[in-house]
Design a protein around this motif. Structure first.
Motif, PDB file in Angstrom:
ATOM      1  N   HIS A 122       0.837  -1.191   0.000  1.00 37.65           N
ATOM      2  CA  HIS A 122       0.000   0.000   0.000  1.00 37.65           C
ATOM      3  C   HIS A 122       0.878   1.249   0.000  1.00 37.65           C
ATOM      4  O   HIS A 122       2.002   1.241   0.508  1.00 37.65           O
ATOM      5  N   LYS A 123       0.346   2.323  -0.533  1.00 35.56           N
ATOM      6  CA  LYS A 123       1.018   3.617  -0.488  1.00 35.56           C
ATOM      7  C   LYS A 123       0.407   4.401   0.673  1.00 35.56           C
ATOM      8  O   LYS A 123      -0.728   4.848   0.603  1.00 35.56           O
ATOM      9  N   VAL A 124       1.173   4.552   1.736  1.00 35.98           N
ATOM     10  CA  VAL A 124       0.638   5.062   2.994  1.00 35.98           C
ATOM     11  C   VAL A 124       1.040   6.518   3.224  1.00 35.98           C
ATOM     12  O   VAL A 124       2.191   6.894   3.012  1.00 35.98           O
ATOM     13  N   THR A 125       0.064   7.306   3.661  1.00 36.98           N
ATOM     14  CA  THR A 125       0.312   8.673   4.115  1.00 36.98           C
ATOM     15  C   THR A 125      -0.017   8.743   5.598  1.00 36.98           C
ATOM     16  O   THR A 125      -1.125   8.416   6.006  1.00 36.98           O
ATOM     17  N   ARG A 126       0.978   9.150   6.388  1.00 33.66           N
ATOM     18  CA  ARG A 126       0.778   9.301   7.829  1.00 33.66           C
ATOM     19  C   ARG A 126       0.385  10.751   8.120  1.00 33.66           C
ATOM     20  O   ARG A 126       1.086  11.666   7.703  1.00 33.66           O
ATOM     21  N   GLU A 127      -0.699  10.941   8.855  1.00 34.44           N
ATOM     22  CA  GLU A 127      -1.201  12.296   9.084  1.00 34.44           C
ATOM     23  C   GLU A 127      -1.494  12.544  10.560  1.00 34.44           C
ATOM     24  O   GLU A 127      -2.029  11.687  11.257  1.00 34.44           O
ATOM     25  N   GLU A 165       9.212  16.566  19.184  1.00 32.92           N
ATOM     26  CA  GLU A 165      10.426  16.005  19.764  1.00 32.92           C
ATOM     27  C   GLU A 165      10.123  14.694  20.493  1.00 32.92           C
ATOM     28  O   GLU A 165      10.925  13.751  20.446  1.00 32.92           O
ATOM     29  N   ASP A 166       8.969  14.625  21.147  1.00 36.16           N
ATOM     30  CA  ASP A 166       8.566  13.369  21.787  1.00 36.16           C
ATOM     31  C   ASP A 166       8.433  12.262  20.749  1.00 36.16           C
ATOM     32  O   ASP A 166       8.895  11.134  20.959  1.00 36.16           O
ATOM     33  N   LEU A 167       7.772  12.587  19.645  1.00 33.75           N
ATOM     34  CA  LEU A 167       7.547  11.588  18.605  1.00 33.75           C
ATOM     35  C   LEU A 167       8.848  11.192  17.920  1.00 33.75           C
ATOM     36  O   LEU A 167       9.043  10.034  17.543  1.00 33.75           O
ATOM     37  N   LYS A 168       9.753  12.151  17.768  1.00 33.35           N
ATOM     38  CA  LYS A 168      11.053  11.840  17.178  1.00 33.35           C
ATOM     39  C   LYS A 168      11.812  10.868  18.070  1.00 33.35           C
ATOM     40  O   LYS A 168      12.439   9.916  17.589  1.00 33.35           O
ATOM     41  N   ALA A 169      11.731  11.097  19.380  1.00 29.09           N
ATOM     42  CA  ALA A 169      12.374  10.177  20.324  1.00 29.09           C
ATOM     43  C   ALA A 169      11.733   8.794  20.277  1.00 29.09           C
ATOM     44  O   ALA A 169      12.372   7.799  20.615  1.00 29.09           O
ATOM     45  N   PHE A 170      10.500   8.743  19.843  1.00 27.05           N
ATOM     46  CA  PHE A 170       9.750   7.480  19.756  1.00 27.05           C
ATOM     47  C   PHE A 170       9.910   6.823  18.393  1.00 27.05           C
ATOM     48  O   PHE A 170       9.399   5.733  18.154  1.00 27.05           O
ATOM     49  N   GLY A 171      10.610   7.497  17.478  1.00 30.50           N
ATOM     50  CA  GLY A 171      10.828   6.936  16.157  1.00 30.50           C
ATOM     51  C   GLY A 171       9.619   7.016  15.252  1.00 30.50           C
ATOM     52  O   GLY A 171       9.445   6.179  14.367  1.00 30.50           O
ATOM     53  N   VAL A 172       8.771   8.042  15.456  1.00 33.69           N
ATOM     54  CA  VAL A 172       7.553   8.195  14.659  1.00 33.69           C
ATOM     55  C   VAL A 172       7.609   9.521  13.918  1.00 33.69           C
ATOM     56  O   VAL A 172       7.920  10.561  14.506  1.00 33.69           O
ATOM     57  N   SER A 173       7.304   9.492  12.632  1.00 32.48           N
ATOM     58  CA  SER A 173       7.265  10.716  11.830  1.00 32.48           C
ATOM     59  C   SER A 173       5.983  10.737  11.016  1.00 32.48           C
ATOM     60  O   SER A 173       5.324   9.703  10.831  1.00 32.48           O
ATOM     61  N   PHE A 174       5.640  11.912  10.520  1.00 26.28           N
ATOM     62  CA  PHE A 174       4.407  12.092   9.755  1.00 26.28           C
ATOM     63  C   PHE A 174       4.698  12.774   8.419  1.00 26.28           C
ATOM     64  O   PHE A 174       5.652  13.544   8.291  1.00 26.28           O
ATOM     65  N   ASP A 175       3.847  12.458   7.459  1.00 22.59           N
ATOM     66  CA  ASP A 175       3.951  13.086   6.140  1.00 22.59           C
ATOM     67  C   ASP A 175       3.188  14.398   6.092  1.00 22.59           C
ATOM     68  O   ASP A 175       3.562  15.313   5.359  1.00 22.59           O
ATOM     69  N   VAL A 176       2.098  14.472   6.847  1.00 27.24           N
ATOM     70  CA  VAL A 176       1.228  15.646   6.810  1.00 27.24           C
ATOM     71  C   VAL A 176       0.843  16.040   8.227  1.00 27.24           C
ATOM     72  O   VAL A 176       0.470  15.187   9.034  1.00 27.24           O
ATOM     73  N   TYR A 177       0.952  17.328   8.524  1.00 25.31           N
ATOM     74  CA  TYR A 177       0.408  17.900   9.756  1.00 25.31           C
ATOM     75  C   TYR A 177      -0.724  18.835   9.340  1.00 25.31           C
ATOM     76  O   TYR A 177      -0.509  19.802   8.614  1.00 25.31           O
ATOM     77  N   PHE A 178      -1.926  18.521   9.789  1.00 23.65           N
ATOM     78  CA  PHE A 178      -3.108  19.264   9.361  1.00 23.65           C
ATOM     79  C   PHE A 178      -3.673  20.026  10.555  1.00 23.65           C
ATOM     80  O   PHE A 178      -3.885  19.452  11.622  1.00 23.65           O
ATOM     81  N   LEU A 179      -3.929  21.330  10.362  1.00 21.71           N
ATOM     82  CA  LEU A 179      -4.408  22.176  11.446  1.00 21.71           C
ATOM     83  C   LEU A 179      -5.914  22.380  11.372  1.00 21.71           C
ATOM     84  O   LEU A 179      -6.454  22.735  10.315  1.00 21.71           O
ATOM     85  N   GLU A 180      -6.593  22.158  12.499  1.00 24.92           N
ATOM     86  CA  GLU A 180      -8.026  22.425  12.568  1.00 24.92           C
ATOM     87  C   GLU A 180      -8.318  23.881  12.228  1.00 24.92           C
ATOM     88  O   GLU A 180      -9.302  24.186  11.548  1.00 24.92           O
TER      89      GLU A 180
END
Length: 561
Positions: free
Chosen positions: A157-162, A249-264
Motif C-alpha cells: 500500500h502507499k501510505v500517508t501518515r497524518e 520532539e517526543d515523537l522523534k524520540a519514539f521513532g515516529v514521523s508524519f507526512d502531513v500535519y493538518f491544522l483544525e
C-alpha cells in the motif's frame, strides 16, 4: 504454501465441474488453514463440506472425489480425510525447507507482498491537542498507528501518515489563559488561576520562554514570542507552536514521523467549516431548535440528533471533523484509517452521518476506525498516576526515559487495541524471559553470538555465506522452526488486513520461544561440518525473520545484549 494448495483445489473443482459433479457456476471461497495438530498434517480445508450440498454428496465422499482429481504436486507428500469431511495436507520436506532459501534470498523483503497493489491509504494517528506533553495513551496510538502504517507498506500500500492538530476552540483558549497566568506570576494554587487552566510544570516553562522572547519552529511556521503578557493572541500563537515542537520532539524520540500535519484552524480560515454546514443545511439534514442548529443524525443510525451550532454561535467539536474528513475524501483517499482512543467512539456515528448528509458520494461506513483502550502504568504493582512535568498524567517521554524506545514501542503494541493494557515498568526494564521485547531481541542477539563464535572453533568462513543441507534438519524442534518461519508472510498479510499490530508481537514471541527451546536443547556449532552448516543456515533464517518483524514494530534488532 496455502496459495499452492488453494490452486490445486481450484483445479480439482474445475475437473468436478467439467464432469458434472458440481454445477458449472459454482464459485466457493476456498479456505486453507494451518492444521491445529501436526499429527493431522500441515494444512486443512473444509471445501468438501462447503461443496457437498450443490454436489448432492456426503462431505466425506466428496472429499475423496476431490483427492482423486487433485493434480500431483511435489509440494504435497500425502492427503487424508478427517472428521466430517476435512481434507488434511502433508507438505513434503523439500517444500517445507524451501522457505529457508526464500528467506535468505529475499532478506529484508521476506514477508512483503503486493496485495495492496499501490492503493493509497491515509492513516491518521496520535492527533493530540497541542495543549500539553504527549501522554501514554498518545504513545499507544503512536505505536499502533505507526506499526499499521509499516504493515500496510509491507503489503504493497502507499501510505500517508497524518497528524491532525486541534489548534482551535476552548481548550486552546484555556491554554493561553494558563500561560498568561503563569507569566503574571500566578500558580495553580492561587485564587486567580483560570478555572479550567492547565497545571503542569510545562506551563511555567512555556511562560518563561514567552517572556524571554524565544523563537520556536513547528512543522509549518516559526514563531517569535512578543513577550507582552497582555497580548493573549500572541500568547496563544506562541504556546501552540511551542507545544507542537515539544510533541514533535517526543515523537522523534519514539521513532515516529508524519507526512502531513493538518491544522483544525485552517478549516475555519479557508471557510471549509462554514461551507460544510451550509451544504448540510441545503441538503435538508438540519433544523433549528432552542436557538441551536441541529443535524439529523438519526436519519443515519444515531440514537438522537446532535447539535452542530450552539446557542452562543460556536460549533460543536464534531463539525470541523466532518469538514476535515471531506477534505480527506477530496484529496483522493478512498481508504482512511483513524487510530484514536476509545473515548472517540461517540464521534464515529456523528462524523459518518455528517459525511453522508453532504451527498458527496462518500461510501457508508467511511472512514475506518481503530480504537485503543486506556493504558495503566504500574511500578512495583502500584499504579503510576502523575508526572511532575505534566501535572496530571504519565507522559510518553517519561516511559521512554524509564525503559527505552524499544520496550515502550513493543509493550504498547503488544495487545489487541480494543483491550486495556497494563504497562509494567519493572517488567519492561527487566532482562528476563518474562520481558517479551527482551526475549525476542535476545533470540536475535543469541544467533549473532553463535555466528561470531565460528572463528573460535577454527571455521573462518563468512557465516552469511554458509548454506547447509536441509535434509539433515531432522529434529522436531527444527521442523517446528521451519513451519513457523513459513507462516511469517501470512502473519504480516493478516495483521495488515485485520489492522491489528499485536498479531506480529505474538508471532515474534512464539518464534523466539521456539528458537530458545531449540538452542537450549541442541548445540548449533557441532563438530560435524555438514550438520553444523545446516543448523547455521536455519539460524540465519530465524535471525532474518526476527529482524524483519522487529523492524515493522519500529524496534531494533541488537547483535549483542
Amino acid at each position: 504454501m496455502k496459495d499452492t494448495i488453494a490452486h490445486l483445489l481450484q483445479s480439482a473443482l474445475n475437473q468436478l465441474m467439467e464432469d458434472g459433479t458440481l454445477p458449472a457456476d459454482f464459485r466457493p471461497d476456498i479456505k486453507v488453514e494451518n492444521a491445529r495438530d501436526k499429527a493431522h498434517g500441515d494444512f486443512a480445508t473444509n471445501l468438501a463440506m462447503v461443496a457437498c450440498k450443490p454436489a448432492k454428496m456426503k462431505p466425506r465422499d466428496l472429499a475423496q472425489r476431490l483427492i482423486d482429481v487433485l493434480p500431483a504436486d511435489g509440494a504435497i507428500s500425502a492427503t487424508e480425510i478427517a472428521g466430517p469431511g476435512f481434507i488434511n495436507f502433508f507438505v513434503s520436506d523439500a517444500s517445507s525447507f524451501a522457505v529457508i532459501d526464500d528467506i535468505l534470498h529475499r532478506g529484508e523483503a521476506f514477508g512483503t507482498s503486493d496485495q495492496g497493489q499501490g492503493q493509497a491509504v491515509q492513516i491518521e494517528f496520535v492527533s493530540a491537542n497541542p495543549t500539553g506533553p504527549l501522554h501514554v495513551g498518545h504513545g499507544r496510538g503512536a505505536a499502533i498507528g505507526d506499526c499499521l502504517a509499516r504493515l500496510l507498506e509491507a503489503t504493497g500500500h502507499k501510505v500517508t501518515r497524518e497528524f491532525y492538530y486541534n489548534d482551535a476552540g476552548v481548550q486552546i483558549d484555556n491554554l493561553a489563559l494558563s500561560v498568561q497566568a503563569r507569566a503574571r506570576g500566578l500558580t495553580p494554587e492561587d485564587a486567580g488561576w483560570p478555572a479550567d487552566g492547565y497545571r503542569g510544570e510545562y506551563i511555567a516553562d512555556l511562560a518563561q520562554a514567552y517572556k524571554a522572547g524565544e523563537t520556536v519552529s513547528a512543522d509549518d511556521r516559526s514563531v517569535t514570542a512578543k513577550g507582552d503578557i497582555e497580548d493573549l493572541t500572541a500568547i496563544r500563537n506562541f504556546a501552540v507552536a511551542w507545544l507542537r515542537r515539544e510533541q514533535d520532539e517526543d515523537l522523534k524520540a519514539f521513532g515516529v514521523s508524519f507526512d502531513v500535519y493538518f491544522l483544525e484552524s485552517s478549516l475555519y480560515q479557508d471557510g471549509s467549516v462554514a461551507a460544510t454546514v451550509q451544504r448540510l443545511i441545503e441538503n435538508g439534514f438540519t433544523y433549528e431548535k432552542d436557538g441551536a442548529l441541529w443535524l439529523k443524525t438519526t436519519e443515519f443510525g444515531d440514537d438522537k440528533d446532535r447539535v452542530m451550532r450552539k446557542t452562543d454561535g460556536n460549533y460543536t467539536y464534531f463539525v470541523p471533523d466532518v469538514a476535515y474528513h471531506l477534505n480527506k475524501w477530496q484529496r483522493g483517499f478512498t481508504t482512511v484509517i483513524n487510530e484514536q482512543g476509545a473515548d472517540h467512539h461517540s464521534t464515529i456515528t456523528r462524523v459518518r452521518a455528517g459525511l453522508q448528509g453532504l451527498k458527496a458520494d462518500i461510501p457508508q461506513g467511511w472512514p475506518d476506525y481503530v480504537l485503543h483502550q486506556m493504558v495503566l502504568v504500574t511500578r512495583s504493582g502500584v499504579e503510576v498516576k502523575l508526572s511532575k512535568r505534566a501535572g496530571s498524567y504519565v507522559t510518553l517521554r517519561d516511559l521512554i526515559e524509564e525503559v527505552g524506545r524499544d520496550a515502550t514501542r513493543f509493550f504498547l503494541a503488544a495487545r489487541r487495541s480494543d483491550s486495556q493494557l497494563t504497562f509494567d515498568i519493572d517488567l519492561a526494564r527487566s532482562q528476563s524471559n518474562e520481558n517479551p521485547v527482551y526475549y525476542v531481541q535476545y533470540a536475535h542477539a543469541r544467533i549473532c553470538s553463535v555466528l561470531n563464535k565460528l572463528v573460535d572453533i577454527g571455521d573462518n568462513r563468512d557465516p552469511e555465506s554458509i548454506r547447509g543441507d536441509y535434509q539433515l534438519l531432522t529434529l522436531e524442534e527444527e521442523r517446528d522452526l521451519v513451519a513457523r518461519l513459513a507462516q511469517y508472510p501470512e502473519v504480516i498479510a493478516s495483521a495488515a488486513r485485520q489492522r491489528e499490530a499485536h498479531h506480529l508481537t505474538q508471532y515474534l514471541r512464539e518464534l523466539a520461544g521456539l528458537f530458545h527451546t531449540y538452542y537450549n536443547a541442541h548445540k548449533v556449532l557441532v563438530d560435524e561440518t555438514e550438520l553444523r552448516d545446516a543448523r547455521i543456515t536455519l539460524s540465519l533464517a530465524v535471525r532474518q525473520v526476527l529482524a524483519n518483524g522487529l523492524g515493522l514494530l519500529g524496534v531494533s534488532a541488537p547483535q549483542r545484549m
